[in-house]
Design an enzyme around this catalytic site. Structure first.
Site: not given
Length: 310
Positions: A133, A191, A194, A214, A241, A244, A248
């Site tokens: 990242d 589904c 989320c 977001c 956060c 979501c 799941c």
């Protein structure tokens, strides 16, 4: 056993030895199918104020522009699902689970450096770079190509056996290896948990996220005031956060991690964060991902969610 088979076996064994939960390998090529998707996402300003996302467009799509002579992208997953969640009751201030312990950039980067060192010791001349990242690498797309999972509606990588609470990391190396079959099935089906649970409507169609909406973006990446449009929608999240991910169904398979460095910092158990001085913040969160938002940003987030409740 051929040389390429032997080298692939060494890579997979080293990943396991260093504590990575999953390892997949893909050929280092141009991500042709991702180019129009990335361009469209940027053109719609879904990256918000994250100007850096528009930089190095070519490098994001072609790992050979990051590592000369690159042949393989080794994708890795490292579990961070906690043994126990911090207080997530209705009035508690909440932070994302990945920030409970030490900054993953430090912890995972050290493991990746050791990984590359081990490969050089066992194989010989191996050139490459490690990423967690921290550079223009499309980590989720590479993980899909390496067969580690599929991209969910919330745009996160989902693994059929273990869910999504994982850090993703990569080694891009000049070593040809046996490549894993890409994940070609989307197990999200119909589904929409989320999508329905996101309080800011940040999850769009086609596995897209409007980053500018977001909560993770608003509490970490956004450096200015949080727009009033989001009052009453933050649900007490002050750093990142997990909504979501928490809803799941695939995360019912999540198992607690075994990495000591990711255990919750003692001061995260305290509730008086709004009274924390800048000096204390810098000392307490010196090696925490929380420092990314800085003391000023953390206080801004706390005051925003406190005021939206009043």
């Amino acid at each position: 056993m051929s040389t390429i088979e032997k080298h692939t076996q060494i890579v997979k064994k080293t990943a396991s030895k260093l504590g990575f939960d999953y390892c997949g390998i893909a050929e280092a090529t141009f991500l042709e199918e991702e180019a129009p998707k990335l361009e469209n996402w940027l053109n719609k300003n879904y990256h918000g104020k994250m100007a850096y996302m528009a930089n190095h467009f070519d490098k994001r799509l072609d790992p050979r522009k990051l590592v000369e002579g690159a042949k393989s992208v080794v994708s890795l997953m490292f579990n961070y699902y906690p043994q126990q969640n911090l207080d997530e009751s209705r009035n508690a201030l909440k932070i994302a689970k990945y920030a409970y312990g030490e900054d993953y950039h430090f912890v995972i980067k050290d493991k990746l450096k050791e990984f590359l060192k081990c490969l050089k010791e066992e194989i010989g001349e191996v050139h490459g770079r490690v990423f967690v990242d921290s550079a223009p690498v499309m980590e989720r797309q590479w993980a899909v190509k390496a067969g580690l999972g599929w991209k969910g509606k919330n745009s996160l990588l989902l693994n059929k056996s273990s869910g999504s609470f994982f850090f993703l990391a990569e080694l891009i190396i000049d070593l040809p290896l046996i490549y894993d079959n890409p994940s070609d099935k989307d197990y999200c089906g119909t589904c929409t948990r989320c999508v329905d649970a996101c309080p800011t409507d940040a999850i769009l169609q086609d596995n897209l996220i409007d980053g500018s909406k977001c909560i993770s973006y608003l509490t970490i990446e956004l450096k200015e005031a949080i727009p009033d449009d989001f009052k009453g929608k933050m649900e007490n999240w002050v750093f990142g956060c997990d909504i979501c991910q928490d809803v799941c169904p695939w995360n019912r398979f999540s198992k607690p991690h075994k990495e000591e460095a990711f255990l919750p910092h003692a001061d995260l158990e305290k509730s008086a964060w709004e009274e924390m001085t800048k000096e204390t913040f810098n000392k307490v969160f010196k090696r925490s991902a929380l420092k990314r938002t800085k003391w000023e940003g953390f206080q801004r987030n706390i005051h925003f969610v406190k005021n939206e409740a009043s």
